[in-house]
Design a protein around this motif. Structure first.
Motif, PDB file in Angstrom:
ATOM      1  N   GLY A   1      -1.507  -4.776 -15.103  1.00  0.00           N
ATOM      2  CA  GLY A   1      -1.065  -3.399 -14.912  1.00  0.00           C
ATOM      3  C   GLY A   1      -0.846  -2.623 -16.187  1.00  0.00           C
ATOM      4  O   GLY A   1      -0.979  -1.396 -16.206  1.00  0.00           O
ATOM      5  N   THR A   2      -0.557  -3.309 -17.277  1.00  0.00           N
ATOM      6  CA  THR A   2      -0.291  -2.606 -18.538  1.00  0.00           C
ATOM      7  C   THR A   2      -1.545  -1.986 -19.132  1.00  0.00           C
ATOM      8  O   THR A   2      -1.449  -1.072 -19.955  1.00  0.00           O
ATOM      9  CB  THR A   2       0.346  -3.547 -19.575  1.00  0.00           C
TER      10      THR A   2
ATOM     11  N   LYS B   1       2.033  -6.783  -6.246  1.00  0.00           N
ATOM     12  CA  LYS B   1       1.945  -6.804  -4.783  1.00  0.00           C
ATOM     13  C   LYS B   1       0.505  -7.084  -4.376  1.00  0.00           C
ATOM     14  O   LYS B   1      -0.430  -6.530  -4.952  1.00  0.00           O
ATOM     15  CB  LYS B   1       2.415  -5.462  -4.185  1.00  0.00           C
ATOM     16  N   PHE B   2       0.350  -7.942  -3.371  1.00  0.00           N
ATOM     17  CA  PHE B   2      -0.957  -8.277  -2.814  1.00  0.00           C
ATOM     18  C   PHE B   2      -0.888  -7.881  -1.341  1.00  0.00           C
ATOM     19  O   PHE B   2      -0.400  -8.630  -0.499  1.00  0.00           O
ATOM     20  CB  PHE B   2      -1.218  -9.765  -2.996  1.00  0.00           C
ATOM     21  N   ILE B   3      -1.346  -6.670  -1.040  1.00  0.00           N
ATOM     22  CA  ILE B   3      -1.209  -6.059   0.275  1.00  0.00           C
ATOM     23  C   ILE B   3      -2.545  -6.165   1.004  1.00  0.00           C
ATOM     24  O   ILE B   3      -3.604  -5.934   0.412  1.00  0.00           O
ATOM     25  CB  ILE B   3      -0.801  -4.580   0.152  1.00  0.00           C
TER      26      ILE B   3
ATOM     27  N   HIS C   1       1.269   4.709 -10.944  1.00  0.00           N
ATOM     28  CA  HIS C   1       2.439   4.676 -10.058  1.00  0.00           C
ATOM     29  C   HIS C   1       2.215   5.727  -8.976  1.00  0.00           C
ATOM     30  O   HIS C   1       1.991   6.907  -9.263  1.00  0.00           O
ATOM     31  CB  HIS C   1       3.714   4.992 -10.837  1.00  0.00           C
ATOM     32  N   LEU C   2       2.289   5.307  -7.725  1.00  0.00           N
ATOM     33  CA  LEU C   2       2.024   6.211  -6.600  1.00  0.00           C
ATOM     34  C   LEU C   2       3.147   6.092  -5.574  1.00  0.00           C
ATOM     35  O   LEU C   2       3.467   4.992  -5.127  1.00  0.00           O
ATOM     36  CB  LEU C   2       0.691   5.856  -5.929  1.00  0.00           C
ATOM     37  N   ALA C   3       3.719   7.217  -5.226  1.00  0.00           N
ATOM     38  CA  ALA C   3       4.718   7.286  -4.158  1.00  0.00           C
ATOM     39  C   ALA C   3       4.500   8.598  -3.411  1.00  0.00           C
ATOM     40  O   ALA C   3       4.372   9.656  -4.035  1.00  0.00           O
ATOM     41  CB  ALA C   3       6.126   7.221  -4.729  1.00  0.00           C
ATOM     42  N   TYR C   4       4.395   8.513  -2.093  1.00  0.00           N
ATOM     43  CA  TYR C   4       4.134   9.694  -1.263  1.00  0.00           C
ATOM     44  C   TYR C   4       2.909  10.443  -1.776  1.00  0.00           C
ATOM     45  O   TYR C   4       2.895  11.674  -1.854  1.00  0.00           O
ATOM     46  CB  TYR C   4       5.368  10.601  -1.211  1.00  0.00           C
ATOM     47  N   ALA C   5       1.869   9.703  -2.087  1.00  0.00           N
ATOM     48  CA  ALA C   5       0.659  10.298  -2.653  1.00  0.00           C
ATOM     49  C   ALA C   5      -0.215  10.885  -1.552  1.00  0.00           C
ATOM     50  O   ALA C   5      -0.336  10.315  -0.466  1.00  0.00           O
ATOM     51  CB  ALA C   5      -0.117   9.238  -3.416  1.00  0.00           C
TER      52      ALA C   5
ATOM     53  N   GLN D   1       2.168   0.262  -7.883  1.00  0.00           N
ATOM     54  CA  GLN D   1       2.155   0.237  -9.346  1.00  0.00           C
ATOM     55  C   GLN D   1       0.825  -0.284  -9.872  1.00  0.00           C
ATOM     56  O   GLN D   1       0.100  -0.987  -9.152  1.00  0.00           O
ATOM     57  CB  GLN D   1       3.293  -0.655  -9.871  1.00  0.00           C
ATOM     58  N   PRO D   2       0.502   0.042 -11.118  1.00  0.00           N
ATOM     59  CA  PRO D   2      -0.735  -0.476 -11.710  1.00  0.00           C
ATOM     60  C   PRO D   2      -0.803  -1.999 -11.616  1.00  0.00           C
ATOM     61  O   PRO D   2       0.166  -2.708 -11.911  1.00  0.00           O
ATOM     62  CB  PRO D   2      -0.637  -0.017 -13.167  1.00  0.00           C
ATOM     63  N   GLY D   3      -1.952  -2.478 -11.185  1.00  0.00           N
ATOM     64  CA  GLY D   3      -2.154  -3.914 -11.009  1.00  0.00           C
ATOM     65  C   GLY D   3      -1.922  -4.411  -9.602  1.00  0.00           C
ATOM     66  O   GLY D   3      -2.277  -5.552  -9.298  1.00  0.00           O
TER      67      GLY D   3
END
Length: 281
Positions: A35-36, A72-74, A134-138, A234-236
Motif C-alpha cells: 500500500g505504501t 483487507k481481502f474482500i 483511501h476511499l470512504a463513501y466514494a 486503503q491502498p493495498g
C-alpha cells in the motif's frame, strides 16, 4: 506497469516485468509492492524510473503474491448470473460480501493445501482489483480513480466447510493457500477495459471455466463504491470480484479437487497461475 514480488516465501523482493518479459529488481527504490507504493504518487514515482537501469533477475525461486502486507481481502459472491444458477442460488439484489483471511494469500504457483477433513475442494478463477487510495463513501468516479490495478486470483473454496458447517462462508474461504494472487499486478492505466476480459480455468488439462468479466452483475467501480459505504478502503486492499460458471460444485455430478490434481488458470493480460493440490501436514 506489471508489478510483482519474487523470491522465497516470506523473503519476497519487489520487482516489475519489463516490456520484453524480463523481471527487473526494484529493491533500490522500494521495500515492497504494498500500500505504501500503490498510491497514485507511489505509482508515478515508479514510472519515473528508467527500467533499463534496473538489475535483471534471471534466476529466482518463485513469484510471491503480487501485493504484500494486504490489509483487507474482500470477496464478492454470486457476481455472475450463470454461476449463481449453477450454484442453485438466486442472483442477489445487492452484492454478497465476505472476507478471506489474509493468511490465505499465496503465490500464483504455490501449492493448494487440501485442509484436513476436506471433501469438497473447489476452484474459482476471478478478477481481483487492487485499491490505490483511501476511499470512504466514494462515488463511482472516485472509485475508478482509486484503482491501483488488477490481478488474477483463484478463490479456492471448500464447499462442505462453506455451505454445510453453518454460519458464514468464511470457514470455507480462508484456509491457508486459498488465495493465490498474481503473478503480477497490472496497473489500471494498462488495462483498457476491465469489464471485458476473457478468463479461463483448467483442471488436469480439462477446461472447466471459460468466461468473461463482461458478464459480471456488479462491475468493479460499483463494487468499490458500494463497499466504501460500509468500510473504508486503503491502498493495498484486495477485492476479488466473483467467478463465472464452471466451478466444481456446478458440475453434474459435482467434481472436486484431490491431492495431485493440477489447476491452471488465467485472465487476458493478467498472466496465468498453476497450482498442484497437496495434503495438509
Amino acid at each position: 506497469m506489471k508489478l510483482l514480488r519474487y523470491g522465497a516465501k516470506g523473503q519476497e523482493r519487489p520487482g516489475l516485468l519489463d516490456s520484453n518479459g524480463a523481471v527487473r529488481d526494484l529493491s533500490a527504490y522500494v521495500g515492497d509492492i504494498d500500500g505504501t507504493v500503490l498510491t497514485r504518487e507511489g505509482r508515478d514515482r515508479l514510472r519515473s524510473i528508467d527500467v533499463a537501469t534496473l538489475p535483471e533477475i534471471t534466476d529466482f525461486e518463485r513469484y510471491g503474491a503480487c501485493v504484500g502486507s494486504v490489509g483487507k481481502f474482500i470477496c464478492i459472491g454470486l457476481n455472475y448470473s450463470d454461476h449463481a444458477a449453477e450454484s442453485d442460488m438466486e442472483v442477489p439484489p445487492e452484492p454478497v460480501v465476505f472476507m478471506k483471511a489474509t493468511s490465505a494469500i499465496s503465490g500464483p504457483n504455490d501449492p493448494i493445501i487440501k485442509p484436513r477433513g476436506s471433501t469438497k475442494l473447489d476452484w474459482e478463477v476471478e478478477l481481483a482489483v487492487v485499491i490505490g487510495a483511501h476511499l470512504a463513501y466514494a462515488d463511482e468516479a472516485e472509485a475508478a480513480a482509486g484503482i491501483a490495478g488488477y490481478c488474477l486470483c483463484n478463490d479456492v473454496s471448500e464447499r462442505a466447510f462453506q455451505l454445510e458447517r453453518h454460519g458464514q462462508w468464511t470457514k470455507g474461504k480462508g484456509c491457508d493457500s486459498f488465495g493465490p494472487l498474481g503473478p503480477w499486478l497490472v496497473t489500471a492505466d494498462e488495462v483498457s477495459d476491465a469489464d471485458n476480459l476473457a478468463m479461463w480455468l483448467n483442471v488436469n488439462g480439462k477446461r472447466f471455466q471459460d468466461g468473461n468479466s463482461r458478464t459480471m452483475i456488479y462491475k468493479p467501480t460499483f463494487l468499490i463504491s458500494y463497499l466504501s459505504r460500509f468500510m473504508s478502503l486503503q491502498p493495498g486492499d484486495i477485492i476479488s470480484t466473483g467467478t463465472p460458471a464452471g466451478v466444481g460444485l456446478g458440475q453434474q455430478p459435482p467434481v472436486y479437487l484431490e491431492v495431485g490434481d493440477v489447476v491452471e488458470l488465467g485472465i487476458d493480460g493478467l498472466g496465468t497461475q498453476r497450482q498442484v493440490v497437496v495434503a495438509a501436514a
